[in-house]
Design a protein around this motif. Sequence first.
Motif: not given
Length: 302
Positions: A250, A234, A280
């Motif tokens: 993310d 992250s 991510v």
Amino acid sequence: MNVPDVGTDVDKAAGILHDGGLVALPTETVYGLAAAIDRPDALRRIFSVKGRPIDHPLIVHVVDVNQARTLCCEWPSPAERLSSTFWPGPLTLILRRSGAVPDEVTGGRDTVAIRCPSHPMAQSLLRLVRTPLAAPSANRFGRVSPTCAQHVVDDLDGDVDYVLDGDSSSIGVESTIVDCTVEPVQVLRPGAITADQIERVVGSAAPASGPSRASGMLESHYAPRCKIIAVESSEEGERLSAKPRHRLIDTRTSPDDAARRLYADLRRCDQEGVETAVIVLPEPLGIGLALRDRIMKAAAGA
Ligand code: TXA
Ligand code: MG
């Protein structure tokens, strides 16, 4: 522009399929573009609407195991075990086809891909039409799969006769595909049902291998127009996305939610003119494995 017909009328959808039309079908994975397998003109229309090469085989959706068995000439024990454990659900089985499957569906192969979806609307439609339904994902060739009715409308305009609106797909990535024509079975495409789960049921499962395995997988299902950068943390994601026209996606903290939303997020990036999506990656566990596969393919533009 043609305005597509959208609604929740399953009887109407069944009538259209009987008459040789095309219906967008909600499933728990992604939306499909469905035709009855006994309607060769409708099957051919799937390929022209999608812009898909005609030798690219389609998945056949069935109401239950009995209907699946009419489509194959062998029903090996892994197929029996996997279907009784995971159907209805996000699992597609490759089997040797019977004469009930037309060439239009398989691109002339001697195998057929079969799946029994769990989405209640897909189940009621399959029960009503009583014919198996061939359906690839309902996107134009090269776009990401649709996970709600609006995505289908955005992609196909009026080229589909009816869009059955079954809300957002609860899983969000395409089904796991397992080839049951080889020993041990091979996982050709990762999905919500993992290779570990498959192994627990059938003893052993191998990853895909050999050139013929890959040939059906060439479609770039997963590529949006924006550039994708995949990262493992992250912190790195936040650093790389802190630029104009960059967006952070993310998936690490909640991979199930991220899977449900990934294709919608990617479509939104394109709509909003995002230049680079920094994604991510989730940990390589459970649905995270399928999610990583789709994100890495999107990043490779594959
Ligand atoms: O979740 C899903 O599987 C969705 C929903 C609509 O059911 N369908 C889907 O279909 O993802 P599609 O056409 O986008 O992807 C089907 C994949 C392709 O990669 C195709 O090559 C493979 O299944 N396939 C179909 N028949 C096959 C066969 N006989 N042998 C090997 N691969 C096959
Ligand atoms: Mg597809």
